[in-house]
Scaffold this motif. Structure first.
Motif, PDB file in Angstrom:
ATOM      1  N   THR A  26       0.837  -1.204   0.000  1.00 12.18           N
ATOM      2  CA  THR A  26       0.000   0.000   0.000  1.00 12.18           C
ATOM      3  C   THR A  26       0.868   1.249   0.000  1.00 12.18           C
ATOM      4  O   THR A  26       2.085   1.169   0.195  1.00 12.18           O
ATOM      5  N   HIS A  27       0.240   2.393  -0.179  1.00 13.10           N
ATOM      6  CA  HIS A  27       0.943   3.675  -0.081  1.00 13.10           C
ATOM      7  C   HIS A  27       1.429   3.855   1.357  1.00 13.10           C
ATOM      8  O   HIS A  27       0.680   3.557   2.272  1.00 13.10           O
ATOM      9  N   PRO A  28       2.666   4.289   1.674  1.00 17.43           N
ATOM     10  CA  PRO A  28       3.681   4.681   0.701  1.00 17.43           C
ATOM     11  C   PRO A  28       4.546   3.528   0.189  1.00 17.43           C
ATOM     12  O   PRO A  28       5.122   3.679  -0.872  1.00 17.43           O
ATOM     13  N   GLY A  29       4.673   2.408   0.915  1.00 19.23           N
ATOM     14  CA  GLY A  29       5.441   1.307   0.322  1.00 19.23           C
ATOM     15  C   GLY A  29       6.138   0.415   1.329  1.00 19.23           C
ATOM     16  O   GLY A  29       5.874   0.488   2.530  1.00 19.23           O
ATOM     17  N   ALA A  30       7.027  -0.440   0.804  1.00 21.45           N
ATOM     18  CA  ALA A  30       7.634  -1.512   1.611  1.00 21.45           C
ATOM     19  C   ALA A  30       8.734  -0.995   2.527  1.00 21.45           C
ATOM     20  O   ALA A  30       9.202   0.128   2.395  1.00 21.45           O
ATOM     21  N   GLY A  31       9.146  -1.874   3.448  1.00 24.21           N
ATOM     22  CA  GLY A  31      10.165  -1.528   4.440  1.00 24.21           C
ATOM     23  C   GLY A  31       9.480  -1.021   5.692  1.00 24.21           C
ATOM     24  O   GLY A  31       8.351  -0.506   5.633  1.00 24.21           O
ATOM     25  N   LEU A  32      10.139  -1.184   6.825  1.00 22.45           N
ATOM     26  CA  LEU A  32       9.483  -0.810   8.083  1.00 22.45           C
ATOM     27  C   LEU A  32       9.053   0.660   8.132  1.00 22.45           C
ATOM     28  O   LEU A  32       7.923   0.946   8.534  1.00 22.45           O
ATOM     29  N   PRO A  33       9.904   1.631   7.721  1.00 21.58           N
ATOM     30  CA  PRO A  33       9.424   3.024   7.762  1.00 21.58           C
ATOM     31  C   PRO A  33       8.164   3.204   6.912  1.00 21.58           C
ATOM     32  O   PRO A  33       7.231   3.894   7.309  1.00 21.58           O
ATOM     33  N   GLY A  34       8.128   2.545   5.752  1.00 23.50           N
ATOM     34  CA  GLY A  34       6.968   2.648   4.859  1.00 23.50           C
ATOM     35  C   GLY A  34       5.721   2.058   5.483  1.00 23.50           C
ATOM     36  O   GLY A  34       4.657   2.693   5.480  1.00 23.50           O
ATOM     37  N   VAL A  35       5.838   0.844   6.038  1.00 24.24           N
ATOM     38  CA  VAL A  35       4.613   0.204   6.543  1.00 24.24           C
ATOM     39  C   VAL A  35       4.109   0.891   7.819  1.00 24.24           C
ATOM     40  O   VAL A  35       2.906   1.004   8.031  1.00 24.24           O
ATOM     41  N   ILE A  36       5.024   1.398   8.635  1.00 24.89           N
ATOM     42  CA  ILE A  36       4.577   2.134   9.833  1.00 24.89           C
ATOM     43  C   ILE A  36       3.895   3.439   9.390  1.00 24.89           C
ATOM     44  O   ILE A  36       2.877   3.854   9.950  1.00 24.89           O
ATOM     45  N   SER A  37       4.440   4.070   8.337  1.00 32.91           N
ATOM     46  CA  SER A  37       3.798   5.287   7.816  1.00 32.91           C
ATOM     47  C   SER A  37       2.400   4.973   7.291  1.00 32.91           C
ATOM     48  O   SER A  37       1.474   5.785   7.454  1.00 32.91           O
ATOM     49  N   SER A  38       2.245   3.807   6.648  1.00 29.80           N
ATOM     50  CA  SER A  38       0.916   3.465   6.118  1.00 29.80           C
ATOM     51  C   SER A  38      -0.086   3.356   7.267  1.00 29.80           C
ATOM     52  O   SER A  38      -1.246   3.749   7.143  1.00 29.80           O
ATOM     53  N   ALA A  39       0.375   2.863   8.426  1.00 29.87           N
ATOM     54  CA  ALA A  39      -0.515   2.758   9.590  1.00 29.87           C
ATOM     55  C   ALA A  39      -0.892   4.154  10.089  1.00 29.87           C
ATOM     56  O   ALA A  39      -2.032   4.400  10.490  1.00 29.87           O
ATOM     57  N   LYS A  40       0.087   5.078  10.030  1.00 31.70           N
ATOM     58  CA  LYS A  40      -0.210   6.446  10.486  1.00 31.70           C
ATOM     59  C   LYS A  40      -1.223   7.109   9.552  1.00 31.70           C
ATOM     60  O   LYS A  40      -2.105   7.851   9.992  1.00 31.70           O
ATOM     61  N   VAL A  41      -1.094   6.832   8.248  1.00 31.35           N
ATOM     62  CA  VAL A  41      -2.052   7.392   7.286  1.00 31.35           C
ATOM     63  C   VAL A  41      -3.448   6.857   7.598  1.00 31.35           C
ATOM     64  O   VAL A  41      -4.426   7.615   7.660  1.00 31.35           O
ATOM     65  N   VAL A  42      -3.540   5.539   7.829  1.00 30.92           N
ATOM     66  CA  VAL A  42      -4.849   4.929   8.110  1.00 30.92           C
ATOM     67  C   VAL A  42      -5.436   5.502   9.395  1.00 30.92           C
ATOM     68  O   VAL A  42      -6.637   5.772   9.478  1.00 30.92           O
ATOM     69  N   ASP A  43      -4.567   5.737  10.368  1.00 28.83           N
ATOM     70  CA  ASP A  43      -5.051   6.326  11.628  1.00 28.83           C
ATOM     71  C   ASP A  43      -5.731   7.671  11.370  1.00 28.83           C
ATOM     72  O   ASP A  43      -6.736   8.009  11.984  1.00 28.83           O
ATOM     73  N   ALA A  44      -5.172   8.426  10.412  1.00 22.75           N
ATOM     74  CA  ALA A  44      -5.757   9.732  10.104  1.00 22.75           C
ATOM     75  C   ALA A  44      -7.035   9.595   9.264  1.00 22.75           C
ATOM     76  O   ALA A  44      -7.901  10.461   9.308  1.00 22.75           O
ATOM     77  N   LEU A  45      -7.146   8.511   8.500  1.00 21.34           N
ATOM     78  CA  LEU A  45      -8.292   8.352   7.596  1.00 21.34           C
ATOM     79  C   LEU A  45      -9.544   7.802   8.280  1.00 21.34           C
ATOM     80  O   LEU A  45     -10.660   8.134   7.898  1.00 21.34           O
ATOM     81  N   ILE A  46      -9.320   6.932   9.275  1.00 21.29           N
ATOM     82  CA  ILE A  46     -10.476   6.260   9.882  1.00 21.29           C
ATOM     83  C   ILE A  46     -11.308   7.254  10.678  1.00 21.29           C
ATOM     84  O   ILE A  46     -10.774   7.991  11.498  1.00 21.29           O
ATOM     85  N   PRO A  47     -12.598   7.285  10.411  1.00 18.22           N
ATOM     86  CA  PRO A  47     -13.431   8.207  11.179  1.00 18.22           C
ATOM     87  C   PRO A  47     -13.410   7.822  12.653  1.00 18.22           C
ATOM     88  O   PRO A  47     -13.292   6.641  12.981  1.00 18.22           O
ATOM     89  N   ARG A  48     -13.422   8.806  13.501  1.00 15.16           N
ATOM     90  CA  ARG A  48     -13.421   8.526  14.946  1.00 15.16           C
ATOM     91  C   ARG A  48     -14.783   7.968  15.346  1.00 15.16           C
ATOM     92  O   ARG A  48     -15.778   8.692  15.345  1.00 15.16           O
ATOM     93  N   LEU A  49     -14.832   6.661  15.631  1.00 14.40           N
ATOM     94  CA  LEU A  49     -16.104   6.033  15.984  1.00 14.40           C
ATOM     95  C   LEU A  49     -16.426   6.264  17.451  1.00 14.40           C
ATOM     96  O   LEU A  49     -17.565   6.376  17.855  1.00 14.40           O
ATOM     97  N   ILE A  50     -15.316   6.322  18.222  1.00 16.04           N
ATOM     98  CA  ILE A  50     -15.523   6.540  19.659  1.00 16.04           C
ATOM     99  C   ILE A  50     -15.040   7.964  19.949  1.00 16.04           C
ATOM    100  O   ILE A  50     -13.884   8.285  19.640  1.00 16.04           O
ATOM    101  N   PRO A  51     -15.873   8.833  20.487  1.00 13.58           N
ATOM    102  CA  PRO A  51     -15.417  10.201  20.758  1.00 13.58           C
ATOM    103  C   PRO A  51     -14.227  10.192  21.714  1.00 13.58           C
ATOM    104  O   PRO A  51     -14.205   9.414  22.656  1.00 13.58           O
ATOM    105  N   GLU A  52     -13.198  11.047  21.424  1.00  8.70           N
ATOM    106  CA  GLU A  52     -11.987  11.040  22.269  1.00  8.70           C
ATOM    107  C   GLU A  52     -12.243  11.766  23.573  1.00  8.70           C
ATOM    108  O   GLU A  52     -13.082  12.636  23.646  1.00  8.70           O
TER     109      GLU A  52
END
Ligand code: FAD
Length: 343
Positions: free
Chosen positions: A317-343
C-alpha cells in the motif's frame, strides 16, 4: 499528487534510479554501489523511479537504525502497547475472506468459518491477495481487477539464516556482496525470471551491534539473495538446498573463511515460504514492485478503492515496503479512519 508534479519534474522523477545515479557518477562500480538500494524495497534499479534515491537521503540525514534485540523487539514492544490499550490479539488464525454486504465490509470470516463482525476492517494482508482471493469475484471492482492484471511484482527472496561457531569481527553489521554481473543479473531476476548460477548478496551480522544474538565466541548472520518470484516457476524444493550450498561456498571463498566447517543452526526461506507463510502473491518479497505507475498515489490506496469500511496498511500500500513505509501506512490509516468513539 497533481500538486507535486512540478517538484517531481524538478527532481527528475521520470528517470530511473540507475539513470539519475549515472548522470552524476561515471565509474561503473560506484554506479552499482549507489543504485542497488531499490532492491531493499523490491525494485530493479533499472526500472524503479528515481524517487527512491530518497533512501540515500534518509540514510544520510537520519542514519541507519537497528532495534536492539532485532525486529522481534519492535514486535514485542507493539504487542505490549496493544495489550496496555486493552486490544485482544489472536495469533495463528487466518482470515479467509471479508464479510461484505452490498458495498460495505462488515467483518471477516476466519478459516474454519468463524465470523468476526466489525465497524471497520484494517487489512495488513498483501493487497494483491486481499483483492483477488479474500473478496468473492462478484464483489471485486472491475477497476481493481484491471489494475491487478497489469501489476508487476517485486522479486522473490532467498534468505539463509545461520550461526557460526567462531566470530568474524572484521565483518560489519551490513555488507553488500556484489557479484560480477549487475544489469544482466537484475534482468535475469526481474525480467527473464531465471535463477542464475551467480548472485549478489546482502549479508547481515547483527552480532556486530548486539552480542545477545549469539553465544560467546559465536556469530549470527542472515544472508539475503534476490531471486525470481514464483512467476519464474522454479522448483524450490530442489533449487533451495543447491543455492544454499553455492552461497556458503561463495562467502567462504571471500569474506567468511572456513564457513562450511563452522556453520551451525542454518535454515532458509524461499519464495515458496513467503507464499505459504505470509500469503504473499507470487511469493514476492515486497508485494507489487515500486515502479512509477505503482508508487505514491498509484500504489494500493490506504482507503479501499471500492468498498466502504475497509482500510489497508503494509508493503503493497501507499507509501510502500520496508518498516518506515509500513509504519507510515498505519499512520495514514489512523488519520483516515473516522473517529467512531469520541476522544
Ligand atoms: C529478510 C528480510 C530483511 C528485511 N530487512 C529490512 C530492514 O532491515 N529494514 C526495513 O525497513 N525493512 C526490511 N525488510 C522489509 C520489511 O520486513 C517488510 O517490508 C515489512 O515487514 C512488510 O510489512 P507488512 O506489514 O506489509 O507485511 P508482513 O510483515 O509480512 O506482515 C503481514 C502479516 O500478515 C499475515 N497475514 C497475511 N494474510 C493473512 C490472513 N489472510 N490472515 C491472517 N494473517 C495474514 C502474514 O502472515 C504476516 O504475518 C526486510 C524483509 C526481509 C524479508
Amino acid at each position: 499528487m497533481v500538486k507535486q508534479i512540478p517538484r517531481l519534474i524538478g527532481l527528475q522523477s521520470y528517470k530511473t534510479v540507475w539513470q539519475l545515479v549515472s548522470h552524476y557518477l561515471k565509474n561503473d562500480k560506484l554506479r552499482q554501489a549507489f543504485s542497488i538500494q531499490p532492491l531493499l524495497v523490491g525494485g530493479n534499479p533499472f526500472d524503479t523511479t528515481s524517487i527512491y534515491c530518497l533512501i540515500h537521503y534518509l540514510e544520510r540525514a537520519y542514519g541507519v537504525q537497528f532495534a536492539m534485540g532485532g525486529t522481534q523487539a519492535i514486535v514485542a514492544a507493539l504487542e505490549k502497547l496493544m495489550l496496555r490499550q486493552g486490544i485482544e490479539i489472536r495469533l495463528n488464525q487466518t482470515v479467509e475472506r471479508l464479510l461484505i454486504e452490498a458495498d460495505t465490509v462488515k467483518g471477516v470470516v476466519l478459516e474454519g468459518g468463524q465470523t468476526i463482525e466489525a465497524d471497520v476492517v484494517v487489512s495488513n494482508a498483501d493487497p494483491a491477495y486481499l483483492y483477488q482471493r479474500m473478496i468473492e469475484p462478484k464483489k471485486q471492482s472491475l477497476l481493481t481487477r484491471l489494475k491487478l492484471k497489469k501489476s508487476q511484482y517485486s522479486m522473490g527472496l532467498f534468505v539463509l539464516y545461520f550461526g557460526t561457531t567462531r566470530t568474524y569481527p572484521s565483518i560489519a553489521h551490513h555488507t553488500i556482496w556484489m557479484g560480477e554481473r549487475y544489469q544482466e543479473l537484475l534482468a535475469d531476476i526481474f525480467n527473464r525470471k531465471i535463477l542464475s548460477e551467480d548472485f549478489s548478496l546482502y549479508l547481515h551480522r547483527p552480532t556486530a551491534t548486539d552480542t545477545s544474538f549469539a553465544p560467546d565466541g559465536c556469530d549470527s548472520f542472515y544472508v539475503l539473495c534476490p531471486v525470481p518470484n514464483l512467476q519464474g516457476g522454479q522448483e524450490w524444493a530442489v533449487e533451495g538446498p543447491a543455492l544454499r550450498d553455492r552461497i556458503v561456498l561463495a562467502l567462504e571463498k571471500t569474506i567468511l573463511p572456513e564457513l562450511s566447517s563452522v556453520i551451525t543452526e542454518d535454515f532458509f526461506m524461499t519464495p515458496k515460504d513467503f507464499e505459504h507463510d505470509y500469503l504473499s502473491e507470487h511469493g514476492a518479497g515486497f508485494s507489487i514492485s515500486p515502479i512509477f505507475t505503482q508508487s505514491a498515489w498509484f500504489r494500493f490506496h490506504n482507503r479501499a478503492e471500492s468498498l466502504k469500511n475497509l482500510y489497508l496498511v503494509g508493503a503493497g500500500t501507499h507509501p510502500g515496503a520496508g518498516l518506515p513505509g509500513v509504519i507510515s501506512s498505519a499512520k495514514v490509516v489512523d488519520a483516515l479512519i473516522p473517529r467512531l468513539i469520541p476522544e
